[in-house]
Design an enzyme around this catalytic site. Structure first.
Site, mmCIF file in Angstrom:
data_model
loop_
_atom_site.group_PDB
_atom_site.id
_atom_site.type_symbol
_atom_site.label_atom_id
_atom_site.label_comp_id
_atom_site.label_asym_id
_atom_site.label_seq_id
_atom_site.Cartn_x
_atom_site.Cartn_y
_atom_site.Cartn_z
ATOM 1 C CG ASP A 1 24.809 -23.786 -40.081
ATOM 2 O OD1 ASP A 1 25.357 -23.670 -38.965
ATOM 3 O OD2 ASP A 1 24.248 -24.833 -40.449
ATOM 4 C CB ALA B 1 27.323 -31.691 -38.434
ATOM 5 N N GLY C 1 18.012 -30.542 -42.041
ATOM 6 C CA GLY C 1 17.758 -31.028 -40.692
ATOM 7 C C GLY C 1 16.274 -31.204 -40.401
ATOM 8 N NE ARG D 1 0.229 -39.531 -50.436
ATOM 9 C CZ ARG D 1 0.624 -39.669 -51.717
ATOM 10 N NH1 ARG D 1 -0.004 -39.012 -52.674
ATOM 11 N NH2 ARG D 1 1.628 -40.455 -52.031
ATOM 12 C CG ASP E 1 25.992 -23.121 -48.617
ATOM 13 O OD1 ASP E 1 24.982 -23.653 -49.138
ATOM 14 O OD2 ASP E 1 26.754 -23.735 -47.850
HETATM 15 ZN ZN LIG Z 1 24.195 -24.550 -37.170
#
Ligand SMILES: [Zn+2]
Length: 389
Positions: A272, A138, A218, A225, A246
Site C-alpha cells: 500500500d 485517506a 478501513g 458479537r 509494515d
Molecule cells: Zn491503498
C-alpha cells in the site's frame, strides 16, 4: 558461461516445497530451468553463500514510490514509481488508484493501460470510488460514488482489459450489481473501505467477491458479537486477504493471527505504498489529499494523529517485517509472490522458484534486505559476489 544459461548456488532457496539449504537454481534465458538441493550439478556462475533467494515479490496494492505516483502526475512519474519498486524486489505490481472525480479516474485508467501494454505494470487496481465514507481512511469522500454498474463499465472500458482488482464497500446500495458486472468481466472484487457487517460481507462473497483489501484497515474491528467484514473475509476459504505488515498498520500479533488463520494459500502481503516510500519525511500527495510523513508514518495533513495514509514501505520491507514478526519464511514467500500471482492469473508463469516459471527472483542478505533483483532473466540490480557472472 553463456549469457542465457546461469547457475546460482550456495544460497538458501525458498521453494514451494520448503527451503533448500543450501540449494541451486539453473536459469535458461528468461525462465527457471531447474532447482535442486545440495551442491550444484555444474559450476556455479554466481556463488550466493550466506544469502537467501526468494521469488520476485508481487504487489497487488501500491500507489507509488520513490517520490512518484500512479495516482497523479505524468506518465513518466508512473514509470518511475514502478521502476522504484522493481529495483527493490517487486518484479510485478498492480498500479492502485484512489477515489477521484470520475473523469480523472477514466483518464488515469487509460494512461496506466498503456503502461500495462508495455509490461511496466501487471495491471490496475481501483481502490474506489464505491467506498464507504465512514471508513474512508485517506480517501477523499467528496468523490465517492454509490456503486453503479454503468460507471464500472466506463472505468473497465477505459482500462482496456487491464483492470484486475476493484475495491468496494458491499453495504452500499447498488453494490450487488457492480459485483456481478465485475465478476462477469473477470475483474477480482475486493471488499474494503467498508462498514459492512459480517452478514453483508458473507452475501458479497456469495455474490462473487474473493479478495480483502488491507484486512483490518478501513473496516470495523473484529468484535466477538459482530465480527464485521474482517471476520467474514478471514472465515471464507475462497477469499485472499491482504495485510500491510509494515509495523505501522497492524500489530505484529494480528499479523501472526491472520497469517495462521488465512494460511499461506490465502495470505497476501502488500505495501500500500505511496509516493513517500523510499523518501525522507515531508509533504506528499495521495490523489487529491495532502499527506505528511513524520518518522516514516504517512498521515493525512489535515488530520494529524488521525488516518494513516498508505505506507512508506516497499513490499520487500513488508516481507522482512513479517518474517521478524514470526511468520515462517516459506509462508511469507507464498504471501508475497505465489498467492498474489494466482490472484492475477499468473500462477503458472511466475510467483515461485520452480522450473518453467519466469526467472523473477530476489536475493536477500541474512537479514532479508534485498541485495539483487532479477526480472525475466535480467539483473535489475546485480548480486555482490566475487566469482564470474
Ligand atoms: Zn491503498
Amino acid at each position: 558461461m553463456s549469457r542465457d544459461h546461469l547457475v546460482l548456488a550456495g544460497a538458501r532457496i525458498v521453494t514451494p516445497g520448503g527451503v533448500l539449504d543450501p540449494g541451486w537454481i539453473r536459469l535458461a534465458g528468461d525462465l527457471i530451468d531447474a532447482v535442486g538441493a545440495g551442491s550444484a550439478p555444474e559450476p556455479a556462475g554466481v556463488d550466493l553463500r550466506g544469502q537467501w533467494v526468494l521469488p520476485g515479490f508481487i504487489d497487488l496494492h501500491v500507489h507509488g514510490g520513490g517520490g512518484a505516483s500512479f495516482t497523479e502526475g505524468p506518465e513518466d512519474d508512473a514509470r518511475r514509481a514502478a521502476e522504484f519498486h522493481r529495483g527493490r524486489g517487486t518484479t510485478n505490481l498492480l498500479a492502485s488508484l484512489v477515489t477521484a472525480p470520475l473523469a480523472e479516474l477514466e483518464a488515469r485508467c487509460a494512461m496506466l493501460a498503456g503502461l500495462a501494454d508495455d509490461g511496466v505494470i501487471a495491471g490496475l487496481h481501483l481502490e474506489g470510488p464505491f467506498l464507504a465514507p465512514a471508513r474512508r481512511g485517506a480517501q477523499d469522500p467528496r468523490h465517492m460514488l454509490a456503486p453503479d454498474a454503468a460507471v464500472f463499465d466506463r472505468l473497465h472500458a477505459a482500462a482496456r482489459g487491464h483492470l484486475r482488482v476493484i475495491t468496494l464497500a458491499p453495504e452500499l446500495p447498488g453494490a450487488a450489481a457492480v459485483i456481478e458486472a465485475a465478476t462477469r468481466s473477470g475483474v477480482t472484487v475486493a471488499v474494503g473501505h467498508t462498514d459492512a457487517t459480517a452478514d453483508v460481507t458473507m452475501a458479497a462473497i456469495d455474490a462473487g467477491a474473493t479478495h480483502a483489501t488491507h484486512l483490518f484497515n478501513g473496516m470495523r474491528p473484529l468484535h466477538h458479537r459482530e465480527p464485521g467484514a474482517a471476520g467474514a473475509l478471514l472465515d471464507r476459504a475462497e477469499v485472499t486477504c491482504e495485510l500491510i505488515a509494515d509495523g505501522v498498520h497492524l500489530h505484529d500479533l494480528v499479523v501472526r493471527l491472520a497469517a495462521r488463520l488465512a494460511g499461506p494459500g490465502r495470505l497476501v502481503l502488500v505495501s500500500d505504498a505511496m509516493a513517500a516510500a523510499g523518501m525522507p519525511d515531508g509533504s506528499y500527495r495521495l490523489g487529491s489529499l495532502r499527506v505528511t510523513v513524520a518518522g516514516g508514518v504517512a498521515r493525512l495533513a489535515d488530520d494529524p494523529g488521525g488516518a494513516i495514509a498508505g505506507s512508506t514501505a516497499t513490499l520487500g520491507g513488508v516481507v522482512r517485517h513479517a518474517i521478524a514478526a514470526g511468520v515462517p519464511v516459506p509462508e511469507v514467500a507464498a504471501a508475497a509472490s505465489t498467492t498474489p500471482a494466482r490472484v492475477l492469473g499468473l500462477g503458472d508463469g511466475t510467483g515461485a522458484l520452480s522450473p518453467g516459471r519466469a526467472a523473477d527472483l530476489v536475493i536477500c542478505d541474512d537479514d532479508f534486505r534485498p541485495r539483487a533483483v532479477m526480472r525475466q532473466g535480467n539483473w535489475l540490480t546485480r548480486p555482490a559476489v566475487s566469482g564470474p557472472r
